[in-house]
Write a protein that holds these residues in place. Structure first.
Motif, mmCIF file in Angstrom:
data_model
loop_
_atom_site.group_PDB
_atom_site.id
_atom_site.type_symbol
_atom_site.label_atom_id
_atom_site.label_comp_id
_atom_site.label_asym_id
_atom_site.label_seq_id
_atom_site.Cartn_x
_atom_site.Cartn_y
_atom_site.Cartn_z
ATOM 1 N N LEU A 1 1.723 12.356 12.312
ATOM 2 C CA LEU A 1 2.056 11.646 11.079
ATOM 3 C C LEU A 1 3.364 12.162 10.481
ATOM 4 N N ALA A 2 3.585 13.474 10.614
ATOM 5 C CA ALA A 2 4.745 14.094 9.984
ATOM 6 C C ALA A 2 6.031 13.905 10.770
ATOM 7 N N SER A 3 5.953 13.434 11.994
ATOM 8 C CA SER A 3 7.138 13.346 12.844
ATOM 9 C C SER A 3 7.471 11.923 13.291
ATOM 10 N N ARG A 4 6.618 10.943 12.980
ATOM 11 C CA ARG A 4 6.837 9.562 13.415
ATOM 12 C C ARG A 4 7.178 8.656 12.235
ATOM 13 N N ASN A 5 7.930 7.582 12.525
ATOM 14 C CA ASN A 5 8.114 6.527 11.543
ATOM 15 C C ASN A 5 6.817 5.737 11.428
ATOM 16 N N ARG A 6 6.412 5.434 10.171
ATOM 17 C CA ARG A 6 5.169 4.702 9.974
ATOM 18 C C ARG A 6 5.252 3.921 8.666
ATOM 19 N N THR A 7 5.815 2.716 8.761
ATOM 20 C CA THR A 7 5.917 1.841 7.597
ATOM 21 C C THR A 7 5.236 0.511 7.907
ATOM 22 N N PHE A 8 4.745 -0.152 6.860
ATOM 23 C CA PHE A 8 3.952 -1.363 7.051
ATOM 24 C C PHE A 8 4.437 -2.492 6.141
ATOM 25 N N ASP A 9 4.246 -3.711 6.641
ATOM 26 C CA ASP A 9 4.579 -4.915 5.891
ATOM 27 C C ASP A 9 3.367 -5.307 5.033
ATOM 28 N N CYS A 10 3.554 -5.307 3.731
ATOM 29 C CA CYS A 10 2.457 -5.569 2.797
ATOM 30 C C CYS A 10 2.508 -6.992 2.241
ATOM 31 N N SER A 11 3.299 -7.857 2.881
ATOM 32 C CA SER A 11 3.483 -9.201 2.335
ATOM 33 C C SER A 11 2.199 -10.021 2.371
ATOM 34 N N ALA A 12 1.318 -9.791 3.368
ATOM 35 C CA ALA A 12 0.059 -10.549 3.444
ATOM 36 C C ALA A 12 -0.820 -10.253 2.228
ATOM 37 N N ALA A 13 -0.903 -8.994 1.837
ATOM 38 C CA ALA A 13 -1.691 -8.648 0.651
ATOM 39 C C ALA A 13 -1.064 -9.225 -0.606
ATOM 40 N N GLN A 14 0.257 -9.272 -0.658
ATOM 41 C CA GLN A 14 0.929 -9.872 -1.811
ATOM 42 C C GLN A 14 0.656 -11.369 -1.900
ATOM 43 N N LYS A 15 0.699 -12.028 -0.742
ATOM 44 C CA LYS A 15 0.556 -13.484 -0.712
ATOM 45 C C LYS A 15 -0.888 -13.934 -0.921
ATOM 46 N N HIS A 16 -1.833 -13.321 -0.221
ATOM 47 C CA HIS A 16 -3.207 -13.812 -0.222
ATOM 48 C C HIS A 16 -4.100 -13.115 -1.249
ATOM 49 N N LEU A 17 -3.815 -11.831 -1.544
ATOM 50 C CA LEU A 17 -4.634 -11.114 -2.525
ATOM 51 C C LEU A 17 -4.005 -11.096 -3.903
ATOM 52 N N GLY A 18 -2.732 -11.469 -3.986
ATOM 53 C CA GLY A 18 -2.033 -11.363 -5.264
ATOM 54 C C GLY A 18 -1.772 -9.932 -5.656
ATOM 55 N N TYR A 19 -1.680 -9.050 -4.649
ATOM 56 C CA TYR A 19 -1.514 -7.613 -4.916
ATOM 57 C C TYR A 19 -0.053 -7.264 -5.168
ATOM 58 N N SER A 20 0.156 -6.396 -6.109
ATOM 59 C CA SER A 20 1.447 -5.740 -6.310
ATOM 60 C C SER A 20 1.159 -4.402 -6.984
ATOM 61 N N PRO A 21 1.918 -3.374 -6.661
ATOM 62 C CA PRO A 21 1.622 -2.043 -7.224
ATOM 63 C C PRO A 21 1.702 -2.040 -8.748
ATOM 64 N N VAL A 22 0.792 -1.319 -9.363
ATOM 65 C CA VAL A 22 0.792 -1.181 -10.824
ATOM 66 C C VAL A 22 1.394 0.153 -11.260
ATOM 67 N N VAL A 23 1.564 1.067 -10.317
ATOM 68 C CA VAL A 23 2.199 2.366 -10.582
ATOM 69 C C VAL A 23 3.264 2.594 -9.526
ATOM 70 N N SER A 24 4.485 2.863 -9.936
ATOM 71 C CA SER A 24 5.577 3.081 -8.988
ATOM 72 C C SER A 24 5.391 4.401 -8.247
ATOM 73 N N LEU A 25 6.111 4.546 -7.146
ATOM 74 C CA LEU A 25 6.009 5.770 -6.355
ATOM 75 C C LEU A 25 6.483 6.979 -7.160
ATOM 76 N N GLU A 26 7.564 6.808 -7.898
ATOM 77 C CA GLU A 26 8.088 7.916 -8.701
ATOM 78 C C GLU A 26 7.082 8.360 -9.754
ATOM 79 N N ASP A 27 6.491 7.393 -10.461
ATOM 80 C CA ASP A 27 5.494 7.742 -11.479
ATOM 81 C C ASP A 27 4.240 8.330 -10.835
ATOM 82 N N GLY A 28 3.868 7.809 -9.662
ATOM 83 C CA GLY A 28 2.699 8.343 -8.959
ATOM 84 C C GLY A 28 2.877 9.795 -8.586
ATOM 85 N N ILE A 29 4.081 10.144 -8.127
ATOM 86 C CA ILE A 29 4.357 11.540 -7.768
ATOM 87 C C ILE A 29 4.286 12.432 -9.004
ATOM 88 N N LYS A 30 4.849 11.971 -10.112
ATOM 89 C CA LYS A 30 4.808 12.765 -11.347
ATOM 90 C C LYS A 30 3.373 12.976 -11.823
#
Length: 591
Positions: free
Chosen positions: A331-360
């Motif tokens: 996990l620490a040495s490989r690229n691992r990114t995902f397309d979340c457009s299906a969840a956005q389109k069909h579930l109406g999902y969008s993050p409610v907390v940004s990555l920066e705020d989540g880290i804080k």
């Protein structure tokens, strides 16, 4: 922003009546966050079910648990101990519920295959059967993006059509993949509609493995290393966004049966970031140094394999995490990114907390793991280095650490000429010393008879204090020699008693090293010392953190090997060493 998202959750389904839901695993990492979010939204009666009876009672001192305590008092929430291996218990808690959110335990022992299989796979079967029996309409299962990642290849912007690996290197991921398949196949059988969510690298407050592991590694100096190139990208998901995605799935599974029911969706923060940059932000927030030493992936893998082999030989399990250490390296040495457009389109999902705020928020929740002393990003350069302290922080330190390059070069040139004079002129040491003394005497005498003004240049006399030795300096030198002599005598006395094996092995190692050094000719030995003095201290000061990190890894390997060696010795020998060490410690304690 959170209140706006909460209002959006309630409005989007068009529900006016109060609904009942069950959160299986509701006292776990994600389950706890989901319960709190449901209670904040309102319009839900939440049944919290978990197999860990000791963790069911909420902590009134915690802000999130105080919300849960108030909900229990008002009847909006309730607790129930449920064992997923007992279908009757699941039926009892799910009867009358509209939705079941299923989160399996994340603290399973990856070494216990039987227990993992029963909890993950058999537990999923029992939940499906119980939901059908109790006429539950919707089942939302929390899976993981790990089910499409086996560590053998990079994943860049992978979507739900990504091909499943033929074989998983991690046992728990393999079992979770089987459970996910069971949930999806169960869709539309007996009136049950299912949906699977695959969050990637979930983090946040209440997490019990990832951040505590980083803090522990940092305390031992082992979090300074970057596995691989350090440029690999990853998707991370704040736990509040995962909870939000579950509610979105529960709301849309009825209205969008074709596009949601029986499907799996990747859930991310929609903000890909370099894996080691994310690690650095967490560590810096806790006051630790960010990783900066790059180590090849194959080397880290071999260290992990060796460590696991040693602990297996000692019948001791160092790791107790839901995934294996080798999988974490991937996990620490490989690229691992995902397309979340299906969840956005069909579930109406969008993050409610940004990555920066989540880290804080994550860093703030783990303040108890922070480093005691404050830490600057690039260190405190005003503080003396260990090399400078070792050399005395005086003229010698300035010369050997190249603080004044002209003075250092002159000193090196003079010592190099003296080295050539004594060892390569073809004369004996005594004759070389006599000639050098004669030369120095002649130069000093000639300088002393020069006029005070020579061709318009003023000639300064050499004060006699330059050749004098202060009484205090002489006393300090004699005191240092006496102290060293007394330490040697004390060590010999302890060795003669035969009670300190540790000191014995240290003396043997020192004598063997001394024997090896004196086996060289005097000229070679002096030349090595001369080059070492003008290079080693300077290099150590420049790369002090790197060298200390490598030394920490070496010590860790030595301690691991020591345990393995002791385990192979006869019982009589190990018993003797333990008794000897214990008696020695007792004598030291009472002395």
């Amino acid at each position: 922003m959170a209140e706006k998202a909460a209002a959006y959750d309630v409005a989007r389904g068009g529900w006016s009546e109060t609904r009942t839901c069950v959160v299986l695993g509701g006292r776990g990492f994600i389950g706890r966050t989901l319960v709190n979010r449901l209670l904040r939204l309102g319009g839900w009666i939440v049944r919290v079910a978990d197999s860990s009876s000791h963790s069911l009672l909420p902590d009134s001192s915690s802000g999130s648990d105080s919300l849960l305590s108030d909900a229990i008092s008002s009847g909006q929430a309730s607790f129930c101990h449920v064992d997923v291996l007992d279908t009757s218990q699941i039926v009892k808690v799910t009867t009358g519920a509209d939705v079941v959110f299923y989160m399996e335990p994340t603290d399973l022992d990856a070494h216990d295959f039987c227990n993992c299989y029963m909890i993950i796979v058999q537990g999923a079967k029992n939940v499906i059967n119980a939901c059908r029996e109790s006429k539950v309409k919707r089942l939302v299962y929390n899976s993981s993006a790990d089910v499409v990642f086996d560590g053998s290849q990079d994943i860049l912007n992978g979507d739900e059509s990504f091909t499943y690996p033929g074989k998983f290197k991690d046992m728990t991921v393999d079992l979770k993949f089987q459970a996910e398949g069971l949930i999806r196949v169960a869709n539309n059988i007996g009136g049950l509609q299912t949906c699977v969510l695959r969050p990637s690298n979930v983090f946040g407050s209440g997490e019990t493995q990832f951040v505590p592991l980083l803090a522990n590694l940092s305390k031992f100096g082992l979090a300074r290393f970057i596995t691989g190139s350090g440029g690999n990208m990853s998707d991370f998901t704040y736990v509040e966004n995962v909870a939000h995605a579950h509610i979105c799935a529960a709301e849309t599974i009825d209205s969008r049966v074709v596009s949601v029911a029986g499907k799996a969706f990747f859930i991310t923060n929609l903000e890909p970031i370099m894996f080691w940059e994310f690690i650095s932000l967490i560590l810096e927030g806790l006051g630790y140094q960010r990783p900066f030493i790059k180590v090849p992936t194959w080397m880290v893998s071999y260290v992990v394999i060796l460590s696991q082999y040693i602990h297996d030989k000692l019948s001791y399990r160092m790791y107790r995490y839901s995934v294996s250490p080798h999988y974490i390296v991937q996990l620490a040495s490989r690229n691992r990114t995902f397309d979340c457009s299906a969840a956005q389109k069909h579930l109406g999902y969008s993050p409610v907390v940004s990555l920066e705020d989540g880290i804080k928020l994550t860093v703030a929740s783990f303040s108890h793991l922070s480093k005691d002393s404050s830490f600057m990003r690039f260190g405190n350069f005003d503080e003396q280095s260990k090399a400078e302290k070792l050399l005395g922080s005086g003229i010698v330190a300035d010369v050997l650490l190249w603080r004044d390059e002209r003075r250092t070069f002159m000193c090196f040139l003079i010592l190099a000429l003296a080295f050539y004079w004594f060892f390569f002129c073809g004369k004996t040491f005594t004759s070389s010393a006599a000639q050098l003394l004669l030369l120095v005497t002649a130069i000093l005498y000639g300088y002393g008879i020069l006029a005070s003004d020579l061709c318009g240049f003023a000639v300064q006399n050499i004060p006699s204090s330059c050749f004098e030795i202060q009484n205090s300096d002489m006393k300090n030198s004699i005191r240092s020699i006496s102290y060293m002599w007394n330490r040697v005598v004390c060590s010999i006395r302890l060795l003669a008693k035969g009670e300190d094996w540790s000191r014995f092995f240290k003396v043997v190692a020192f004598l063997y090293l001394f024997k090896w050094i004196v086996s060289f000719s005097l000229a070679v030995l002096v030349g090595i010392i001369l080059v070492f003095a003008f290079t080693a201290f300077f290099i150590y000061e420049q790369y002090e953190s790197v060298i200390e990190g490598l030394w920490a890894v070496l010590l860790f390997g030595i301690m691991e090997s020591k345990g393995l060696i002791i385990s192979t010795l006869p019982e009589s020998v190990t018993a003797f060493l333990r008794n000897d060490n214990g008696s020695h410690q007792e004598k030291v304690h009472f002395s």
